[in-house]
Design a protein around this motif. Structure first.
Motif, short mmCIF file in Angstrom:
data_model
loop_
_atom_site.label_atom_id
_atom_site.label_comp_id
_atom_site.label_asym_id
_atom_site.label_seq_id
_atom_site.Cartn_x
_atom_site.Cartn_y
_atom_site.Cartn_z
N HIS A 54 0.83 -1.26 0.27
CA HIS A 54 -0.25 0.80 0.24
C HIS A 54 0.44 1.15 0.07
O HIS A 54 0.28 2.15 -0.36
CB HIS A 54 -1.01 0.03 0.98
N GLN A 55 2.10 0.98 1.14
CA GLN A 55 3.26 2.83 1.00
C GLN A 55 3.10 3.23 -0.55
O GLN A 55 3.62 3.83 -1.21
CB GLN A 55 3.51 2.13 1.75
N GLY A 56 3.74 1.61 -1.36
CA GLY A 56 4.49 1.55 -2.70
C GLY A 56 3.60 2.36 -3.77
O GLY A 56 4.19 2.99 -4.47
N ALA A 57 1.85 1.68 -3.63
CA ALA A 57 1.02 3.16 -4.21
C ALA A 57 1.16 4.29 -3.97
O ALA A 57 0.78 4.94 -5.17
CB ALA A 57 -0.64 2.06 -4.11
N ILE A 58 0.92 4.80 -2.56
CA ILE A 58 0.68 6.03 -1.94
C ILE A 58 2.36 6.75 -2.67
O ILE A 58 2.12 7.99 -3.51
CB ILE A 58 1.02 5.91 -1.23
N ASP A 59 3.11 6.21 -3.13
CA ASP A 59 4.83 6.58 -2.96
C ASP A 59 4.35 6.98 -4.83
O ASP A 59 4.80 7.67 -5.15
CB ASP A 59 5.96 5.94 -2.63
N MET A 60 3.81 5.55 -5.73
CA MET A 60 4.19 5.78 -7.21
C MET A 60 2.47 6.79 -7.17
O MET A 60 3.17 7.46 -8.13
CB MET A 60 3.11 4.91 -8.07
N HIS A 69 -0.67 14.78 -15.54
CA HIS A 69 -1.40 15.93 -16.01
C HIS A 69 -2.22 15.79 -14.94
O HIS A 69 -3.17 14.60 -14.32
CB HIS A 69 -1.60 15.34 -17.60
N GLU A 70 -3.33 16.41 -15.53
CA GLU A 70 -4.68 16.36 -14.86
C GLU A 70 -5.54 15.50 -14.18
O GLU A 70 -6.82 15.66 -13.83
CB GLU A 70 -5.31 18.41 -15.26
N GLN A 71 -5.70 15.26 -16.38
CA GLN A 71 -6.87 13.49 -16.10
C GLN A 71 -6.76 12.89 -14.88
O GLN A 71 -7.94 11.89 -14.87
CB GLN A 71 -6.28 13.21 -18.13
N LEU A 72 -5.20 12.16 -14.84
CA LEU A 72 -5.41 11.34 -13.52
C LEU A 72 -5.20 12.22 -12.41
O LEU A 72 -4.49 11.15 -11.02
CB LEU A 72 -3.65 10.18 -13.53
N ARG A 73 -4.73 12.98 -11.84
CA ARG A 73 -4.57 13.50 -10.49
C ARG A 73 -5.76 13.15 -9.66
O ARG A 73 -5.38 12.98 -8.70
CB ARG A 73 -4.52 15.22 -10.72
N ARG A 74 -7.02 13.39 -9.89
CA ARG A 74 -7.44 12.84 -9.01
C ARG A 74 -7.85 11.60 -8.72
O ARG A 74 -7.67 11.48 -7.89
CB ARG A 74 -9.32 13.02 -9.53
N ILE A 79 -5.95 7.56 -4.46
CA ILE A 79 -5.12 6.53 -4.00
C ILE A 79 -4.55 7.08 -2.95
O ILE A 79 -4.51 5.44 -1.93
CB ILE A 79 -3.49 5.96 -5.54
N ILE A 80 -4.26 8.11 -2.72
CA ILE A 80 -3.32 7.74 -1.78
C ILE A 80 -4.02 8.32 -0.24
O ILE A 80 -3.62 6.99 0.49
CB ILE A 80 -2.45 9.79 -1.63
N VAL A 81 -5.52 8.93 -0.21
CA VAL A 81 -6.03 8.84 1.27
C VAL A 81 -6.77 7.71 0.78
O VAL A 81 -6.37 6.78 2.56
CB VAL A 81 -7.24 9.75 0.39
N GLU A 82 -6.83 6.10 0.20
CA GLU A 82 -7.61 5.00 0.22
C GLU A 82 -6.65 4.25 0.59
O GLU A 82 -6.63 4.26 1.35
CB GLU A 82 -8.45 4.29 -1.18
N ALA A 102 -0.91 12.90 8.92
CA ALA A 102 -0.89 13.36 7.15
C ALA A 102 -1.94 14.07 6.59
O ALA A 102 -2.77 13.37 6.04
CB ALA A 102 0.79 12.77 6.39
N ALA A 103 -1.64 15.22 5.96
CA ALA A 103 -2.70 15.31 5.14
C ALA A 103 -2.28 15.03 3.47
O ALA A 103 -1.38 15.04 3.58
CB ALA A 103 -2.81 17.17 4.67
N ALA A 104 -3.31 15.27 3.26
CA ALA A 104 -3.16 14.29 1.63
C ALA A 104 -3.01 15.27 1.21
O ALA A 104 -3.52 16.58 0.99
CB ALA A 104 -4.59 13.79 1.02
N PRO A 105 -2.04 15.67 -0.38
CA PRO A 105 -1.58 16.31 -0.99
C PRO A 105 -2.96 16.71 -2.26
O PRO A 105 -3.16 15.89 -2.72
CB PRO A 105 -0.45 16.02 -1.68
N ASP A 106 -3.45 17.71 -2.58
CA ASP A 106 -4.28 18.29 -3.02
C ASP A 106 -3.71 19.02 -5.00
O ASP A 106 -4.51 19.36 -5.70
CB ASP A 106 -5.55 18.47 -2.44
#
Length: 120
Positions: A54-60, A69-74, A79-82, A102-106
């Motif tokens: 899961h940490q790997g998914a967060i880092d990626m 780019h914008e299309q995948l930002r959300r 992924i980070i939050v979940e 830690a706050a999720a980056p927006d």
């Protein structure tokens, strides 16, 4: 101060190089972390492998926020939050200490590495 791209390369190519390097480092760290020695406790062994996964998914996802780019930002933000929530749930289930909040980056600017303003 941002480093200039080498002659003949574009800033996008430079971002791609940095993204791939960060992504590869995240995957290497994840794979190394997943090689846990069996403890004799199935739940402990499961979480010992899943938390680095899961940490790997967060880092990626953070690398995607920095360079994508914008299309995948959300999707990257979700992924980070979940994944953070799932790590917390696994640690709670086993009575393990929780990571510091830690706050999720927006925005990419919320991350340690500055983003290329052209990606916005």
């Amino acid at each position: 101060m941002a480093k200039a791209a080498p002659a003949g390369s574009s800033p996008q190519h430079s971002d791609e190089t940095r993204f791939l390097a960060e992504n590869n480092a995240a995957m290497d760290k994840m794979m190394a972390g997943m090689h846990a020695k069996p403890s004799g406790d199935i739940d402990q062994d499961f979480t010992a492998m899943m938390i680095p996964h899961h940490q790997g998914a967060i880092d990626m996802a953070q690398a995607e926020l920095r360079y994508g780019h914008e299309q995948l930002r959300r999707i990257a933000q979700e992924i980070i939050v979940e994944q953070q929530q799932e790590i917390t749930a696994m640690r709670l289930a086993l009575g393990q200490p929780l990571p510091p909040p830690a706050a999720a980056p927006d925005q990419p600017s919320d991350l340690a590495v500055p983003a290329n303003p052209q990606n916005r």
